[in-house]
Design a protein around this motif. Structure first.
Motif, mmCIF file in Angstrom:
data_model
loop_
_atom_site.group_PDB
_atom_site.id
_atom_site.type_symbol
_atom_site.label_atom_id
_atom_site.label_comp_id
_atom_site.label_asym_id
_atom_site.label_seq_id
_atom_site.Cartn_x
_atom_site.Cartn_y
_atom_site.Cartn_z
ATOM 1 N N ARG A 10 -28.712 -115.457 2.937
ATOM 2 C CA ARG A 10 -27.810 -116.258 3.768
ATOM 3 C C ARG A 10 -28.472 -117.577 4.123
ATOM 4 N NH1 ARG A 10 -23.431 -114.378 6.115
ATOM 5 N NH2 ARG A 10 -23.778 -115.479 8.076
ATOM 6 N N HIS A 11 -27.627 -118.518 4.550
ATOM 7 C CA HIS A 11 -28.081 -119.854 4.957
ATOM 8 C C HIS A 11 -28.835 -120.525 3.809
ATOM 9 C CE1 HIS A 11 -26.780 -118.636 8.909
ATOM 10 N NE2 HIS A 11 -27.650 -117.641 8.926
ATOM 11 N N ARG A 39 -43.240 -124.476 4.111
ATOM 12 C CA ARG A 39 -42.458 -124.866 5.271
ATOM 13 C C ARG A 39 -41.538 -123.756 5.754
ATOM 14 N NH1 ARG A 39 -44.290 -129.124 2.773
ATOM 15 N NH2 ARG A 39 -44.552 -131.118 3.883
ATOM 16 N N GLY A 40 -41.739 -122.527 5.242
ATOM 17 C CA GLY A 40 -41.066 -121.373 5.820
ATOM 18 C C GLY A 40 -39.737 -121.001 5.243
ATOM 19 N N VAL A 41 -39.384 -121.517 4.052
ATOM 20 C CA VAL A 41 -38.115 -121.138 3.442
ATOM 21 C C VAL A 41 -38.354 -119.996 2.459
ATOM 22 C CG1 VAL A 41 -37.377 -123.544 3.626
ATOM 23 C CG2 VAL A 41 -38.188 -122.672 1.426
ATOM 24 N N THR A 42 -37.286 -119.340 2.055
ATOM 25 C CA THR A 42 -37.351 -118.310 1.027
ATOM 26 C C THR A 42 -36.793 -118.878 -0.264
ATOM 27 O OG1 THR A 42 -37.055 -116.558 2.658
ATOM 28 C CG2 THR A 42 -36.594 -115.998 0.368
ATOM 29 N N ALA A 97 -32.075 -119.525 12.512
ATOM 30 C CA ALA A 97 -32.021 -120.434 13.657
ATOM 31 C C ALA A 97 -32.000 -121.904 13.243
ATOM 32 C CB ALA A 97 -33.217 -120.176 14.574
ATOM 33 N N TRP A 98 -32.236 -122.191 11.959
ATOM 34 C CA TRP A 98 -32.299 -123.590 11.536
ATOM 35 C C TRP A 98 -30.917 -124.238 11.559
ATOM 36 C CZ3 TRP A 98 -36.025 -125.049 6.995
ATOM 37 C CH2 TRP A 98 -37.341 -124.696 7.360
ATOM 38 N N THR A 99 -30.901 -125.519 11.895
ATOM 39 C CA THR A 99 -29.674 -126.314 11.847
ATOM 40 C C THR A 99 -29.677 -127.148 10.565
ATOM 41 O OG1 THR A 99 -30.663 -128.207 12.972
ATOM 42 C CG2 THR A 99 -29.688 -126.477 14.356
ATOM 43 N N GLU A 100 -28.572 -127.819 10.302
ATOM 44 C CA GLU A 100 -28.516 -128.699 9.134
ATOM 45 C C GLU A 100 -29.568 -129.807 9.241
ATOM 46 O OE1 GLU A 100 -25.417 -131.604 6.672
ATOM 47 O OE2 GLU A 100 -24.640 -130.204 8.187
#
Length: 830
Positions: free
Chosen positions: A435-436, A549-552, A568-571
């Motif tokens: 997701r996201h 930077r913490g993304v998958t 919790a990240w925004t655009e």
């Protein structure tokens, strides 16, 4: 700072003759050229008759030595004058094709070369191409004229300055040997639609219709004649019917002769030799006439879908509906019933046919701008550029013109030294549901690397390819900026958008041109591999920095990177991360934020489903989009994916149960379980191997009494009960397009629904449902797709079932950096 002008590079790219308004060029081998021009902003048309010297590039003058004093260096007139003199100019540099030889008559020039070659080789040589690409280069007459003069089409014109006419045939069937044309819809250059119809039975009535069509086209005097599948159906059908009825097709601006053929990769299938429709030896051809350009909107649709991959099919009705060119009241009639309906309700067919040409005009305007803009650059007829591949069809003519203009010898095609072309980087990091999602796009990565590190073909001693790519990038940015400033919907905006699109096609084909060993004149596998190597390094850098930077990470290739971000990240956070990584890249490599999505199913490399935060589901790759897929399975897959991406596993189960039960109750129309296939074997080819291997498409034809068919013909088949092969008769529309799929609940005529139910139940699970396997835990997958008619007392509950995401590769190793951290997949949270 404004960059300094580059007049030479601009001549390579745009030509140098400023003549405005050329809308068509026709040249003959005897040195005559006819140029039709339209004054910008007016309907005034002029014709210019010119002479040019046909020319050919040769590696040696040996085959012309027999001419004696009739062979002279360029600029030295023969003394005394010699009729039919041949002149030559030696080009500079190490290229193999170094002699530009010309004469007043191209046929005489070719005959002289072939006479010498036949004597040298002690065998008859019938055509210049038989000498091989290392010995001779002979362009079509129009290209000889355009290269020599530096002229191009459409200078100072905008797309809407061209006068365009669309016509569409309505026929009693698809076989011109026995079927007839009974109606023609026509839309004139001013946008008025009309129909022409037979007024008498038999040959006389049809012949009269064809004469009126020719007269109407000549009266309207269009620069362009177009339709959807024009070269695949309308023109070959018209050509064959006119020949049978002895009706001259004087469709050009120079009267007779009528339609001529030119070779092409796609178009009408012309049988060669005995055998008629069943002949094994076939070639493709396009039709052409003096003074007008025949444009097939199917070419623009295919070019668009190659890049966008978003069309439901390539047929006119499906594309027009998808692009918003047809409304809900659009008249639709099954192809096989067109003539039957006309006999009962002619006005309905007239309305249907007029809507066809209106949609073709809309497609041409919406998708045809790129080919129009390419014709302003490349020395090739507009109609040839409309169906050309970008590398050999556009870049090759540009490179030839650049070298001839510069007086430089051209290298011959080379087959390569055996070095293999290394593949592009493609990484699959995780499969399943995430997701996201964010897509970070690398704009034209390989051409950008070519520019950044000056990687071009070794044999391109002028550096023409890199110079043109540089100019294309600069001018594309200018065209994009001008398009944004122009009023929406204006001709100015449309023109600049078309120029930008055409330049993007050429820019993105530069790397493919390098790697096409043996196919393009300046191919260089070593240069292509160096671009690929740097691309892998750069993609590794991007993935490593994103992971830090913490993304998958989900998937990465030369087009960009898909990754999932914390909930919790925004655009703003998403854009910040992309910007931070973009700042680490070389100046000419641009990483851009390209989109964000609610969820994604990562199935396998380049095959995934995306659910936007708003809007319809997006499917990419052959696992999810295939022209051969059965519609019932595609419908199930789309519904199930929407539930899966929403995290509702129980709804996936309900969707599967509904689909299975609908099959077993025979509530599914036969069309929905059928598959459309293209025939690749002639009757003789199939019958020769039938005892060893039986194939469903051909068995369906034979079982239903079809003993004759054409190579390339499309049929819709299904598996019937008892192992029989079923055939749906209405596989094509009246113009040879795939039949549009009936709307849900729409009557489909007599439907026996005699399909093999259990076969299609198995297919539903083993083929379509299997594409969801990576999004579910194994035990949940087994439960979701258990047979609804075989319940178990111990069936697990799906109340707590959730989609899963599995990391299959960590971003580490030499291309990612040995110190990269493994980033685990976060649990799914709806």
């Amino acid at each position: 700072m404004v960059p300094p002008p580059h007049p030479l590079e601009d001549e390579w790219l745009w030509g140098w003759d400023p003549t405005p308004g050329i809308v068509s060029v026709w040249a003959e081998p005897d040195g005559r050229a006819f140029i039709w021009k339209r004054q910008p902003g007016t309907h005034a048309r002029l014709r210019e008759d010119a002479r040019y010297r046909p020319w050919v590039l040769l590696a040696s003058l040996q085959d012309l030595e027999h001419l004696g004093d009739a062979l002279r260096p360029e600029g030295l007139p023969p003394v005394p004058p010699v009729p039919g003199a041949v002149t030559y100019r030696e080009l500079e540099g190490p290229g193999a094709l170094r002699f530009l030889v010309s004469a007043e008559d191209g046929r005489a020039l070719a005959s002289a070369v072939l006479k010498g070659a036949s004597k040298r080789l002690d065998q008859r040589v019938g055509h210049l191409r038989d000498l091989g690409p290392a010995a001779a280069l002979a362009l079509p007459p129009e290209e000889q004229y355009l290269v020599a003069t530096g002229r191009t089409y459409f200078r100072d014109l905008v797309f809407d300055d061209l006068r365009r006419l669309q016509f569409d045939l309505e026929t009693t069937g698809l076989d011109p040997s026995r079927d007839r044309i009974f109606l023609v819809a026509l839309r004139d250059p001013d946008g008025r639609s009309e129909t022409l119809e037979v007024t008498a039975d038999g040959d006389a009535g049809e012949a009269d219709l064809l004469r009126r069509l020719v007269a109407r086209i000549r009266e309207a005097d269009p620069d362009v004649v177009e339709n959807h599948n024009l070269h695949g159906f309308d023109l070959p059908f018209l050509d064959q019917r006119a020949k049978r009825l002895n009706v001259p097709l004087a469709l050009g601006r120079a009267g007779l002769p009528g339609l001529r053929h030119r070779p092409s990769a796609r178009g009408a299938a012309l049988n060669r030799g005995p055998g008629g429709r069943d002949a094994d030896a076939m070639r493709r051809a396009r039709y052409t006439v003096p003074g007008r350009e025949f444009i097939d909107t199917l070419d623009a649709v295919r070019r668009h879908d190659f890049a966008a991959r978003d069309l439901p099919g390539h047929g006119l009705k499906a594309v027009a509906r998808h692009l918003g060119l047809s409304g809900p009241d659009r008249e639709l009639i099954p192809g096989a019933r067109i003539h039957e309906v006309f006999l009962k309700d002619p006005e309905r067919v007239r309305r249907y046919a007029r809507e066809d040409v209106t949609e073709a005009a809309g497609l041409a305007h919406l998708l045809g701008g790129a080919a129009f803009a390419l014709a302003r650059m490349a020395p090739r007829r507009y109609e040839r550029l409309a169906d050309a591949g970008p590398a050999t069809g556009v870049l090759d003519p540009l490179m030839v013109r650049a070298y001839v203009r510069s007086g430089a010898a051209l290298p011959a095609h080379e087959s390569g030294d055996g070095t293999s072309h290394s593949g592009a980087a493609l990484h699959l990091f995780a499969t399943g549901v995430a997701r996201h999602i964010v897509k970070a796009d690398v704009a034209s990565l390989y051409p950008s690397l070519m520019r950044q590190y000056r990687i071009g073909p070794k044999r391109d001693r002028l550096n023409a390819l890199l110079a043109m790519v540089d100019r294309l990038v600069d001018q594309r940015l200018d065209a994009k900026a001008r398009a944004k400033k122009a009023p929406p919907g204006s001709a100015e905006r449309h023109t600049h958008e078309a120029i930008s699109a055409a330049m993007k096609i050429l820019i993105n084909s530069a790397y493919g041109y390098l790697g096409a060993v043996g196919l393009t004149r300046f191919s260089d596998v070593h240069a292509a591999n160096e671009v690929t190597r740097r691309g892998r390094e750069l993609l590794g850098l991007m993935c490593r920095e994103l992971a830090h930077r913490g993304v998958t990470l989900l998937e990465a290739d030369t087009d960009g990177v898909y990754f999932a971000v914390p909930e919790a990240w925004t655009e703003t956070d998403e854009r910040r991360v992309v910007s931070e990584v973009a700042a680490l890249l070389p100046p000419r490599v641009k990483l851009e934020f390209d989109g964000r999505y609610a969820a994604m199913l990562s199935h396998e490399p380049k095959n995934y489903a995306l659910q936007p935060y708003a809007g319809p589901l997006l499917l990419r790759g052959v696992a999810f989009r295939s022209s051969r897929a059965e519609p019932y399975g595609e419908d199930f897959l789309r519904r199930a994916l929407q539930h899966l991406l929403a995290g509702d596993v129980r709804a996936v189960r309900d969707t599967y149960v509904d689909a299975v039960m609908a099959l077993r109750r025979r509530q599914v129309p036969t069309f929905e379980v059928s598959a459309q296939v293209r025939l690749t074997k002639s009757p003789s080819q199939y019958l020769a191997t039938r005892k060893q291997r039986r194939e469903l498409p051909y068995e369906a034809l034979l079982t239903n009494g079809r003993e004759h068919w054409s190579l390339g013909e499309r049929v819709r088949i299904y598996r019937a009960t008892g192992g029989r092969a079923g055939l749906l008769p209405e596989a094509l529309t009246e113009d040879g397009e795939p039949a549009p799929r009936p709307a849900p609940g729409e009557p489909t005529g007599d439907d026996a629904r005699d399909y093999d139910v259990e076969y299609y139940v198995r297919l539903l699970k083993d083929s379509f449902a299997a594409r969801l396997a990576r999004g579910l835990a194994p035990e949940d997958f087994a439960t979701v797709f258990a047979d609804p008619d075989q319940p178990s007392l111990f069936t697990p509950s799906l109340a707590d079932a959730r989609p899963v995401l599995t990391v299959v590769r960590a971003p580490r190793g030499p291309e990612f950096g040995e110190d990269a951290q493994v980033v685990g997949a976060p649990p799914f949270s709806p």
